[in-house]
Design an enzyme around this catalytic site. Structure first.
Site, PDB file in Angstrom:
ATOM      1  N   ARG A 228       0.523 -11.759   7.343  1.00  0.00           N
ATOM      2  CA  ARG A 228       1.131 -12.879   6.790  1.00  0.00           C
ATOM      3  C   ARG A 228       1.310 -14.184   7.936  1.00  0.00           C
ATOM      4  O   ARG A 228       2.054 -14.786   7.513  1.00  0.00           O
ATOM      5  CB  ARG A 228       2.711 -12.686   6.206  1.00  0.00           C
ATOM      6  CG  ARG A 228       2.912 -11.134   5.595  1.00  0.00           C
ATOM      7  CD  ARG A 228       1.898 -11.066   4.550  1.00  0.00           C
ATOM      8  NE  ARG A 228       2.349 -10.081   3.523  1.00  0.00           N
ATOM      9  CZ  ARG A 228       1.603  -9.746   2.539  1.00  0.00           C
ATOM     10  NH1 ARG A 228       0.309 -10.330   2.207  1.00  0.00           N
ATOM     11  NH2 ARG A 228       2.014  -8.601   1.730  1.00  0.00           N
TER      12      ARG A 228
ATOM     13  N   ASP B  77      -9.556  -9.256  -0.319  1.00  0.00           N
ATOM     14  CA  ASP B  77      -8.530  -8.398  -0.918  1.00  0.00           C
ATOM     15  C   ASP B  77      -7.151  -9.215  -1.213  1.00  0.00           C
ATOM     16  O   ASP B  77      -6.915 -10.404  -0.716  1.00  0.00           O
ATOM     17  CB  ASP B  77      -8.101  -7.515   0.580  1.00  0.00           C
ATOM     18  CG  ASP B  77      -7.180  -6.501   0.179  1.00  0.00           C
ATOM     19  OD1 ASP B  77      -7.473  -5.708  -0.770  1.00  0.00           O
ATOM     20  OD2 ASP B  77      -6.024  -6.460   0.466  1.00  0.00           O
TER      21      ASP B  77
ATOM     22  N   HIS C 271       6.781  -7.548   2.626  1.00  0.00           N
ATOM     23  CA  HIS C 271       7.335  -8.706   1.623  1.00  0.00           C
ATOM     24  C   HIS C 271       8.962  -8.788   2.248  1.00  0.00           C
ATOM     25  O   HIS C 271       9.152  -7.697   2.785  1.00  0.00           O
ATOM     26  CB  HIS C 271       7.305  -8.571   0.470  1.00  0.00           C
ATOM     27  CG  HIS C 271       6.077  -8.695  -0.240  1.00  0.00           C
ATOM     28  ND1 HIS C 271       5.245  -9.536  -0.466  1.00  0.00           N
ATOM     29  CD2 HIS C 271       4.864  -7.763  -0.565  1.00  0.00           C
ATOM     30  CE1 HIS C 271       4.058  -9.403  -0.726  1.00  0.00           C
ATOM     31  NE2 HIS C 271       3.633  -8.136  -0.976  1.00  0.00           N
TER      32      HIS C 271
ATOM     33  N   ASP D  52      -2.884  -0.521   4.182  1.00  0.00           N
ATOM     34  CA  ASP D  52      -2.548  -1.567   3.305  1.00  0.00           C
ATOM     35  C   ASP D  52      -1.350  -1.931   3.489  1.00  0.00           C
ATOM     36  O   ASP D  52      -0.442  -2.394   2.508  1.00  0.00           O
ATOM     37  CB  ASP D  52      -2.798  -1.378   1.834  1.00  0.00           C
ATOM     38  CG  ASP D  52      -2.938  -2.391   1.104  1.00  0.00           C
ATOM     39  OD1 ASP D  52      -3.003  -3.903   1.537  1.00  0.00           O
ATOM     40  OD2 ASP D  52      -2.947  -2.484  -0.481  1.00  0.00           O
TER      41      ASP D  52
HETATM   42  O1  DOR Z   1      -0.056  -4.301  -2.943  1.00  0.00           O
HETATM   43  C1  DOR Z   1      -1.028  -4.975  -2.337  1.00  0.00           C
HETATM   44  N1  DOR Z   1      -0.333  -6.228  -1.473  1.00  0.00           N
HETATM   45  N2  DOR Z   1      -2.064  -4.874  -2.745  1.00  0.00           N
HETATM   46  C2  DOR Z   1      -2.964  -6.038  -2.469  1.00  0.00           C
HETATM   47  O2  DOR Z   1      -4.037  -5.918  -2.750  1.00  0.00           O
HETATM   48  C3  DOR Z   1      -2.347  -7.278  -1.828  1.00  0.00           C
HETATM   49  C4  DOR Z   1      -1.340  -6.869  -0.790  1.00  0.00           C
HETATM   50  C5  DOR Z   1      -0.549  -8.038  -0.306  1.00  0.00           C
HETATM   51  O3  DOR Z   1      -1.027  -8.919   0.042  1.00  0.00           O
HETATM   52  O4  DOR Z   1       0.697  -8.056  -0.503  1.00  0.00           O
HETATM   53 ZN    ZN Z   2      -6.199  -4.950  -2.040  1.00  0.00          ZN
HETATM   54 ZN    ZN Z   3      -4.383  -5.241   0.961  1.00  0.00          ZN
END
Ligand code: DOR
Ligand code: ZN
Ligand code: ZN
Length: 444
Positions: free
Chosen positions: A78, A166, A323, A319
């Site tokens: 981020r 992605d 947030h 992944d």
């Molecule tokens: O759950 C997800 N969050 N999948 C994604 O592909 C993107 C990622 C994000 O950037 O928050």
């Molecule tokens: Zn993804």
């Molecule tokens: Zn991702």
């Protein structure tokens, strides 16, 4: 500075080594691995031109696994753009606390990492801001807009290790095909987020299903599987090296296995949440269980575990998608997709895969360290003598409860808070330096 890691179970998939021994680190390199019962000092332990013996830091790893540093092919830091969610520094600390010595940040920052300059900038900042190795991923299309390809050759020259859109799929198959051709010419991997944007738009809660009852949007299996199929076909035709991100369905896992058997240059990853949870585990409206692709069904979880066992699915990556609490407090349909993963991956892999007999500890080291490094063609993921001294020490028997308030990440969005697990990262060593030590944390 030298480090001596004693009495641990040394697991090195590169050589098949699985034995108790001592790992010696000197000047940022693995100097020697000495099996138990052999003389402790490695031969020629002092480099020429040094008259004073270097200070030795000792680590007693009795009962622990000594692994090549873990490599996470898939994180979201981020930074720049959304640093209230995570920064390069906090993301890197979270990675280190989770046992990762190298991570690949995806390009969906603001600005997007879509030029050689932005790749270079990220690497430059990493030198001072990150405690782990940063291996940047460049975007496939400019601004992730799906319209115009990026300067892949330039980004490779600047230090990008792979390309990915992605967060979404490049829906124009002709454009993606050109991107795959370009990446193939550069011998670079393209990491594929498989999710058909049109099917996704269409996805409404399916009436009468448990998904509806839990207010989970009915993101169908097909929305992932049609893109998996499309991109396998494109990879076959272009000869591109395609890496499937976060495989979540049994059908995609089977397609991956078949494509590999037929010689397509394919690799694939599974995330811990997808091999641990099903949609039935989602508490009513809890957005900490919302991610893309979503949690699936029991058969899918089984297929993912089997795929990891056979190696049809190559690696475990997180992944990691932080947030803010405010964003995740929105009603389920509006809350953003994603959960943090760096600091829970090892425990979930140990608890869900090793303790259950799906993977041996050596296979775990393969899926979390050696294989991901091999996919990128980088010299990490091994304890071979002379390799960069990236090492992770894990106590597989340590039992504890996951506490999101202890995370080094800024993100608290995890579905695993309060979950009882086994497997704790005790030390993370990058380039011969200890960047995380659990004992120091306990003394804080
Ligand atoms: O759950 C997800 N969050 N999948 C994604 O592909 C993107 C990622 C994000 O950037 O928050
Ligand atoms: Zn993804
Ligand atoms: Zn991702």
């Amino acid at each position: 500075m030298r480090i001596r890691i004693e009495n641990g179970r040394v697991l090195d998939p590169a050589s098949g080594r699985d034995e108790i021994g001592t790992v010696w680190i000197q000047d940022g390199r693995i100097q020697a691995v000495v099996p138990a019962g052999q003389p402790k000092e490695p031969l020629g332990e002092q480099p020429e031109g040094r008259d004073m013996p270097a200070e030795i830091q000792e680590i007693d790893a009795a009962g622990c696994w000594v692994l090549p540093g873990l490599v996470d092919l898939h994180v979201h830091f981020r930074d720049p753009g959304f640093i209230y969610k995570e920064t390069l520094a906090t993301g890197a600390r979270a990675a280190a606390r989770g046992g990762f010595t190298a991570v690949c940040p995806m390009a969906n920052t603001n600005p997007v990492v879509d030029t050689p300059e932005r790749v270079a900038e990220l690497l430059k900042r990493a030198e001072t801001e990150s405690v782990v190795r940063i291996l940047p991923i460049g975007a496939v299309t400019k601004g992730l807009a799906g319209e115009e390809l990026t300067d892949m050759a330039g980004m490779k020259a600047a230090g990008a290790v792979a390309f990915s859109e992605d967060g979404k799929t490049v829906m124009n198959a002709a454009l993606y095909r050109k991107g795959l051709e370009q990446a193939a010419a550069l011998d670079m991997v393209v990491m594929d987020h498989c999710e058909d944007a049109n099917l996704l738009k269409e996805s409404v809660m399916r009436e009468g299903t448990p998904a509806e009852a839990r207010r989970v949007s009915g993101v169908s299996h097909a929305s992932e599987d049609v893109i998996t199929a499309r991109d396998i076909l494109l990879a076959r035709e272009t000869g591109a090296r395609l890496h499937l991100c976060h495989v979540s369905t049994g059908a995609s896992a089977r397609m991956a296995a078949q494509a590999k058997a037929e010689g397509v240059r394919l690799t694939a990853e599974v995330c811990p949440h997808h091999f641990t949870l099903t949609y039935e585990d989602i508490p009513q409206g809890d957005t900490n269980f919302k991610m893309a692709p979503p949690l699936r069904e029991k058969e899918d979880v089984e297929a993912l575990r089997q795929g990891l066992k056979t190696g049809a699915l190559d690696v475990i990556s997180t992944d990691h998608a932080p947030h803010s609490e405010e964003e995740k407090a929105r009603p389920y349909p509006e809350a953003p997709n994603g959960i943090v993963g760096s600091e829970t991956a090892v425990a979930l892999a140990v608890t869900e895969l090793v303790e259950t007999g799906v993977l041996t500890p050596l296979e775990l080291a393969d899926r979390m360290s050696f294989r991901p490094a091999q996919i990128l063609g980088l010299p990490y993921g091994t304890l071979r003598e002379g390799s960069p001294a990236d090492v992770t020490i894990v106590d597989p028997a340590a039992e504890y409860v996951i506490d999101k308030n202890q995370f080094a990440s800024k993100g608290r969005n995890t579905p695993f808070h309060g979950r009882q697990v086994r497997g704790k990262v005790l030390y993370t060593i990058v380039d011969g330096k200890i960047v995380y030590a659990a004992e120091e944390e306990e003394h804080d």
